[in-house]
Design a protein around this motif. Structure first.
Motif, PDB file in Angstrom:
ATOM      1  N   ASP A 148       0.805  -1.222   0.000  1.00  0.00           N
ATOM      2  CA  ASP A 148       0.000   0.000   0.000  1.00  0.00           C
ATOM      3  C   ASP A 148       0.835   1.267   0.000  1.00  0.00           C
ATOM      4  OD1 ASP A 148       0.994   0.089   2.569  1.00  0.00           O
ATOM      5  OD2 ASP A 148      -0.922  -0.298   3.546  1.00  0.00           O
ATOM      6  N   GLY A 149       2.161   1.127   0.122  1.00  0.00           N
ATOM      7  CA  GLY A 149       3.019   2.301   0.114  1.00  0.00           C
ATOM      8  C   GLY A 149       3.170   2.960   1.462  1.00  0.00           C
ATOM      9  N   GLN A 150       2.444   2.501   2.476  1.00  0.00           N
ATOM     10  CA  GLN A 150       2.566   3.093   3.807  1.00  0.00           C
ATOM     11  C   GLN A 150       3.896   2.690   4.442  1.00  0.00           C
ATOM     12  OE1 GLN A 150       0.262   5.349   5.035  1.00  0.00           O
ATOM     13  NE2 GLN A 150      -0.455   5.110   2.916  1.00  0.00           N
ATOM     14  N   ALA A 151       4.215   1.404   4.366  1.00  0.00           N
ATOM     15  CA  ALA A 151       5.542   0.945   4.778  1.00  0.00           C
ATOM     16  C   ALA A 151       6.505   1.200   3.626  1.00  0.00           C
ATOM     17  CB  ALA A 151       5.502  -0.545   5.115  1.00  0.00           C
ATOM     18  N   SER A 152       7.797   1.341   3.932  1.00  0.00           N
ATOM     19  CA  SER A 152       8.786   1.509   2.868  1.00  0.00           C
ATOM     20  C   SER A 152       8.844   0.236   2.032  1.00  0.00           C
ATOM     21  CB  SER A 152      10.157   1.799   3.471  1.00  0.00           C
ATOM     22  OG  SER A 152      10.667   0.640   4.117  1.00  0.00           O
ATOM     23  N   TYR A 153       9.307   0.355   0.794  1.00  0.00           N
ATOM     24  CA  TYR A 153       9.376  -0.841  -0.040  1.00  0.00           C
ATOM     25  C   TYR A 153      10.373  -1.842   0.535  1.00  0.00           C
ATOM     26  CZ  TYR A 153      13.689   0.764  -2.438  1.00  0.00           C
ATOM     27  OH  TYR A 153      14.964   1.173  -2.732  1.00  0.00           O
ATOM     28  N   GLY A 154      11.418  -1.355   1.219  1.00  0.00           N
ATOM     29  CA  GLY A 154      12.358  -2.265   1.855  1.00  0.00           C
ATOM     30  C   GLY A 154      11.698  -3.069   2.963  1.00  0.00           C
ATOM     31  N   GLU A 155      10.893  -2.405   3.761  1.00  0.00           N
ATOM     32  CA  GLU A 155      10.181  -3.090   4.839  1.00  0.00           C
ATOM     33  C   GLU A 155       9.207  -4.103   4.259  1.00  0.00           C
ATOM     34  OE1 GLU A 155       7.733  -1.823   8.917  1.00  0.00           O
ATOM     35  OE2 GLU A 155       8.399  -0.306   7.476  1.00  0.00           O
ATOM     36  N   TYR A 156       8.528  -3.726   3.180  1.00  0.00           N
ATOM     37  CA  TYR A 156       7.588  -4.636   2.526  1.00  0.00           C
ATOM     38  C   TYR A 156       8.309  -5.879   1.994  1.00  0.00           C
ATOM     39  CZ  TYR A 156       4.660  -6.519  -1.208  1.00  0.00           C
ATOM     40  OH  TYR A 156       3.958  -7.369  -2.027  1.00  0.00           O
ATOM     41  N   LEU A 157       9.456  -5.696   1.357  1.00  0.00           N
ATOM     42  CA  LEU A 157      10.168  -6.828   0.765  1.00  0.00           C
ATOM     43  C   LEU A 157      10.570  -7.857   1.807  1.00  0.00           C
ATOM     44  CD1 LEU A 157      12.471  -5.046  -1.849  1.00  0.00           C
ATOM     45  CD2 LEU A 157      10.399  -6.372  -2.287  1.00  0.00           C
ATOM     46  N   ARG A 158      10.858  -7.413   3.029  1.00  0.00           N
ATOM     47  CA  ARG A 158      11.253  -8.351   4.081  1.00  0.00           C
ATOM     48  C   ARG A 158      10.099  -9.232   4.536  1.00  0.00           C
ATOM     49  NH1 ARG A 158      15.976  -8.651   6.488  1.00  0.00           N
ATOM     50  NH2 ARG A 158      17.573  -7.073   6.085  1.00  0.00           N
ATOM     51  N   THR A 159       8.881  -8.894   4.172  1.00  0.00           N
ATOM     52  CA  THR A 159       7.728  -9.715   4.558  1.00  0.00           C
ATOM     53  C   THR A 159       7.453 -10.830   3.560  1.00  0.00           C
ATOM     54  OG1 THR A 159       6.034  -8.404   3.374  1.00  0.00           O
ATOM     55  CG2 THR A 159       6.686  -7.650   5.588  1.00  0.00           C
ATOM     56  N   LEU A 160       8.136 -10.839   2.430  1.00  0.00           N
ATOM     57  CA  LEU A 160       7.810 -11.789   1.373  1.00  0.00           C
ATOM     58  C   LEU A 160       8.422 -13.161   1.627  1.00  0.00           C
ATOM     59  CD1 LEU A 160       8.211  -9.491  -1.763  1.00  0.00           C
ATOM     60  CD2 LEU A 160       6.124 -10.075  -0.513  1.00  0.00           C
ATOM     61  N   ASP A 161       7.695 -14.187   1.242  1.00  0.00           N
ATOM     62  CA  ASP A 161       8.111 -15.576   1.402  1.00  0.00           C
ATOM     63  C   ASP A 161       8.374 -16.163   0.016  1.00  0.00           C
ATOM     64  OD1 ASP A 161       8.467 -18.245   1.928  1.00  0.00           O
ATOM     65  OD2 ASP A 161       6.473 -18.582   2.785  1.00  0.00           O
ATOM     66  N   ALA A 162       9.636 -16.424  -0.292  1.00  0.00           N
ATOM     67  CA  ALA A 162       9.996 -16.899  -1.629  1.00  0.00           C
ATOM     68  C   ALA A 162       9.458 -18.292  -1.922  1.00  0.00           C
ATOM     69  CB  ALA A 162      11.508 -16.878  -1.802  1.00  0.00           C
ATOM     70  N   SER A 163       9.016 -19.039  -0.918  1.00  0.00           N
ATOM     71  CA  SER A 163       8.462 -20.368  -1.169  1.00  0.00           C
ATOM     72  C   SER A 163       7.036 -20.304  -1.712  1.00  0.00           C
ATOM     73  CB  SER A 163       8.488 -21.206   0.117  1.00  0.00           C
ATOM     74  OG  SER A 163       7.613 -20.655   1.105  1.00  0.00           O
ATOM     75  N   ASP A 164       6.401 -19.142  -1.629  1.00  0.00           N
ATOM     76  CA  ASP A 164       5.075 -18.943  -2.189  1.00  0.00           C
ATOM     77  C   ASP A 164       5.229 -18.468  -3.635  1.00  0.00           C
ATOM     78  OD1 ASP A 164       2.825 -16.886  -2.918  1.00  0.00           O
ATOM     79  OD2 ASP A 164       1.949 -18.175  -1.384  1.00  0.00           O
ATOM     80  N   PRO A 165       4.624 -19.153  -4.615  1.00  0.00           N
ATOM     81  CA  PRO A 165       4.834 -18.800  -6.025  1.00  0.00           C
ATOM     82  C   PRO A 165       4.540 -17.346  -6.349  1.00  0.00           C
ATOM     83  CG  PRO A 165       3.719 -20.913  -5.861  1.00  0.00           C
ATOM     84  CD  PRO A 165       3.762 -20.344  -4.472  1.00  0.00           C
ATOM     85  N   ARG A 166       3.462 -16.817  -5.828  1.00  0.00           N
ATOM     86  CA  ARG A 166       3.108 -15.430  -6.152  1.00  0.00           C
ATOM     87  C   ARG A 166       4.084 -14.443  -5.512  1.00  0.00           C
ATOM     88  NH1 ARG A 166      -1.706 -14.070  -8.477  1.00  0.00           N
ATOM     89  NH2 ARG A 166      -2.936 -15.858  -9.196  1.00  0.00           N
ATOM     90  N   GLN A 167       4.516 -14.745  -4.301  1.00  0.00           N
ATOM     91  CA  GLN A 167       5.471 -13.844  -3.654  1.00  0.00           C
ATOM     92  C   GLN A 167       6.851 -13.956  -4.294  1.00  0.00           C
ATOM     93  OE1 GLN A 167       5.159 -13.576   0.695  1.00  0.00           O
ATOM     94  NE2 GLN A 167       3.192 -14.642   0.568  1.00  0.00           N
ATOM     95  N   LEU A 168       7.197 -15.143  -4.820  1.00  0.00           N
ATOM     96  CA  LEU A 168       8.436 -15.287  -5.582  1.00  0.00           C
ATOM     97  C   LEU A 168       8.389 -14.407  -6.824  1.00  0.00           C
ATOM     98  CD1 LEU A 168      11.148 -16.689  -6.149  1.00  0.00           C
ATOM     99  CD2 LEU A 168       9.864 -18.503  -7.303  1.00  0.00           C
ATOM    100  N   ALA A 169       7.235 -14.365  -7.478  1.00  0.00           N
ATOM    101  CA  ALA A 169       7.087 -13.503  -8.655  1.00  0.00           C
ATOM    102  C   ALA A 169       7.251 -12.031  -8.278  1.00  0.00           C
ATOM    103  CB  ALA A 169       5.724 -13.740  -9.312  1.00  0.00           C
ATOM    104  N   ILE A 170       6.761 -11.642  -7.094  1.00  0.00           N
ATOM    105  CA  ILE A 170       6.924 -10.259  -6.635  1.00  0.00           C
ATOM    106  C   ILE A 170       8.400  -9.941  -6.428  1.00  0.00           C
ATOM    107  CG2 ILE A 170       6.473  -8.662  -4.727  1.00  0.00           C
ATOM    108  CD1 ILE A 170       3.770 -10.050  -4.328  1.00  0.00           C
ATOM    109  N   LEU A 171       9.137 -10.882  -5.827  1.00  0.00           N
ATOM    110  CA  LEU A 171      10.568 -10.668  -5.613  1.00  0.00           C
ATOM    111  C   LEU A 171      11.302 -10.471  -6.941  1.00  0.00           C
ATOM    112  CD1 LEU A 171      11.300 -13.205  -2.736  1.00  0.00           C
ATOM    113  CD2 LEU A 171      11.637 -10.730  -2.637  1.00  0.00           C
ATOM    114  N   HIS A 172      10.950 -11.263  -7.938  1.00  0.00           N
ATOM    115  CA  HIS A 172      11.567 -11.078  -9.253  1.00  0.00           C
ATOM    116  C   HIS A 172      11.227  -9.691  -9.805  1.00  0.00           C
ATOM    117  CE1 HIS A 172      13.485 -14.908 -10.411  1.00  0.00           C
ATOM    118  NE2 HIS A 172      12.642 -15.446  -9.548  1.00  0.00           N
ATOM    119  N   SER A 173       9.992  -9.283  -9.638  1.00  0.00           N
ATOM    120  CA  SER A 173       9.578  -7.968 -10.134  1.00  0.00           C
ATOM    121  C   SER A 173      10.305  -6.836  -9.412  1.00  0.00           C
ATOM    122  CB  SER A 173       8.060  -7.785  -9.961  1.00  0.00           C
ATOM    123  OG  SER A 173       7.354  -8.758 -10.702  1.00  0.00           O
ATOM    124  N   ALA A 174      10.629  -7.056  -8.135  1.00  0.00           N
ATOM    125  CA  ALA A 174      11.273  -6.009  -7.342  1.00  0.00           C
ATOM    126  C   ALA A 174      12.664  -5.677  -7.842  1.00  0.00           C
ATOM    127  CB  ALA A 174      11.337  -6.432  -5.875  1.00  0.00           C
ATOM    128  N   GLY A 175      13.238  -6.542  -8.661  1.00  0.00           N
ATOM    129  CA  GLY A 175      14.556  -6.259  -9.214  1.00  0.00           C
ATOM    130  C   GLY A 175      14.604  -4.949  -9.981  1.00  0.00           C
TER     131      GLY A 175
END
Length: 498
Positions: free
Chosen positions: A292-319
């Motif tokens: 939602d942009g309220q937390a910094s993008y760095g803080e948001y990225l630390r919440t992601l779980d790479a074992s979840d397919p959709r969150q893995l896709a988000i991590l790739h997009s964050a590049g």
């Protein structure tokens, strides 16, 4: 953790792989054998090395690295100091082995860094330095730049100095072994405190808006029994993050010293622009974990779980948010841009001099500034030339990493053309004549193969990321069929089945 290797009965693929990796060295014009004159100069420097007068051999330093590493740049000691901490961080004293203007100096400037290829690394320095006298090996007296930190109860830096000293590491620890000791409660005090300080430094990173892209790494490993290569795919261990926080703290301290002295070279990176942030925000919403942009993008990225397919896709997009890094030299006037946006602070490379050229110069400059001494002329004069040297070297290293991984992946899967696999879509479809979104996709260079839409998928067994033809939605699980796996051209291509 997944381990995959070339099937031992595929002799022809193994031969093709060896040929393809050898060809890659030629294609990228990688350095060959170290020049004899430079090696002789290194050997003389080792023979004539005078250890520093300051003696810190009683400090029980340890190193923490991958288990097979022998080029050890850093050694660590942490102790309590009242309600805060004392951190001593020893960095290999590479400058003591390199004569400015000599043959070794010239060759290291040509190389820029150590290059890591599956069929053997190409070192920045001769092995007599990088894996022997200059490496902080256990039970060896070494010269080092020792950063002396006083931290408060929150692990914030209160004071820092840096000076040469003689050190002697007590143990060479591996990440896996250190993590196991921490987890099972048998860790020595230095590892217990590394966790304690590391977690507090992670929190400080969060508060300053720093970001870590904790992607699962795909690493090429040569089998110890000579049975070929395998790709190890796994998220980093927590101890790697805590250890990295000590290195980041040192790089930030180096930057601050140089900014106060108005001379040095920073590693800078701009913050992502609003367009990139908006695009990323839309992708997170589409993939079911909206930012939602309220937390910094760095803080948001630390919440992601790479074992979840959709969150893995988000991590790739964050590049796409981590772009534009470069080096900014200055002498006499502080530059307008000093921030490394992913770290959230000014930062300098200073903790890996055995493997990266620029650190040798930063260390010497910081030691002089910390002790109110004159900066050596050779270090000061080199500053304007270092960004171009490092940019060229980084470009070659990046191409080598991508091409080597593509080559080994093709060899791992070459015998399976026509077979089907379960896969995760890490980049959705786009027209074949469209622009790449920045994801590595084995075979994307071969856009002539088909005119329809395609994306990027990742299969788990073996761990391979490649192009896939068809209408694909990021973060979904799909079934794909292997169409092409060519070792020589490094092309892998799948097609969507359902």
């Amino acid at each position: 953790m997944s381990h995959h290797r070339i099937a031992p009965n595929v002799d022809d693929s193994s031969d093709q792989l060896a040929e393809a990796l050898a060809a890659l060295r030629t294609e990228l014009e990688l350095p060959t054998a170290y020049p004899a004159e430079a090696v002789q100069e290194a050997e003389r420097a080792v023979e004539n090395l005078k250890l520093p007068d300051q003696d810190l051999r009683e400090v029980p330093f340890v190193t923490i690295d991958p288990a097979t590493s022998t080029d050890l740049d850093q050694a660590l000691f942490i102790d309590r100091a009242g309600d805060g901490y004392k951190v001593l961080y020893a960095i290999a004293d590479v400058p003591s082995f390199v004569t400015p203007g000599g043959a070794l100096d010239a060759e290291t400037r040509l190389r820029g860094q150590t290059f890591y290829a599956p069929d053997g690394r190409i070192p920045l320095h001769p092995e007599v330095i990088s894996e022997n006298a200059g490496s902080l090996l256990a039970d060896q007296d070494c010269s080092a730049f020792v950063w002396n930190f006083d931290l408060d109860a929150d692990a914030e830096v209160v004071s820092v100095t840096v000076a040469r000293a003689t050190v002697r590491s007590r143990a060479k620890l591996s990440y896996k072994g250190a993590q196991q000791q921490i987890d099972d409660g048998t860790a020595p005090p230095v590892l217990q405190l590394l966790k304690e300080v590391g977690l507090k430094r992670v929190e400080l990173e969060r508060l300053r808006g720093g970001a870590s892209l904790n992607m699962p790494e795909q690493e090429i490993v040569q089998a110890t029994d000579g049975g070929g290569y395998r790709i190890v795919a796994a998220p980093s261990l927590p101890v790697e993050d805590w250890n990295a926080q000590i290195s980041l703290m040192t790089g930030m301290a180096a930057a601050q010293l140089m900014l106060e002295g108005k001379v040095g070279i920073l590693r800078t990176m701009p913050a992502p622009d609003e367009r990139s942030l908006q695009h990323f925000r839309r992708q997170t919403t589409a993939l079911g974990k909206p930012w939602d942009g309220q937390a910094s993008y760095g803080e948001y990225l630390r919440t992601l779980d790479a074992s979840d397919p959709r969150q893995l896709a988000i991590l790739h997009s964050a590049g796409t948010l981590f772009r534009g890094a470069g080096y900014t030299p200055f002498d006499g006037e502080v530059p307008d841009t000093v921030i490394q946006a992913a770290i959230g602070a000014p930062y300098a490379h200073t903790t890996a001099p055995l493997r990266r050229l620029i650190d040798r110069f930063v260390l010497v400059i910081c030691e002089a500034l910390s002790n109110n001494e004159d900066i050596p002329r050779w270090a000061r004069d080199a500053l304007p030339s270092l960004p171009e040297i490092m940019a060229a070297s980084d470009q070659v290293a990046g191409r080598l990493e991508r091409a080597a991984l593509d080559t080994v992946e093709a060899a791992l899967i070459a015998n399976h053309v026509g077979q089907e696999f379960d896969a995760v879509v890490i980049s959705g479809s786009r027209p074949s004549n469209g622009n790449s979104n920045g994801n590595r996709a084995n075979g994307n260079k071969a856009n002539g193969n088909g005119s329809g839409p395609y994306g990027v998928v990742q299969i788990a067994e073996p761990a391979v990321t490649a192009r896939c033809d068809g209408e694909l939605e990021s973060g979904t699980e799909v079934r794909v069929r292997l169409v092409t796996a060519d070792i020589a051209s490094r092309e892998i291509r799948f097609e969507l089945r359902r």
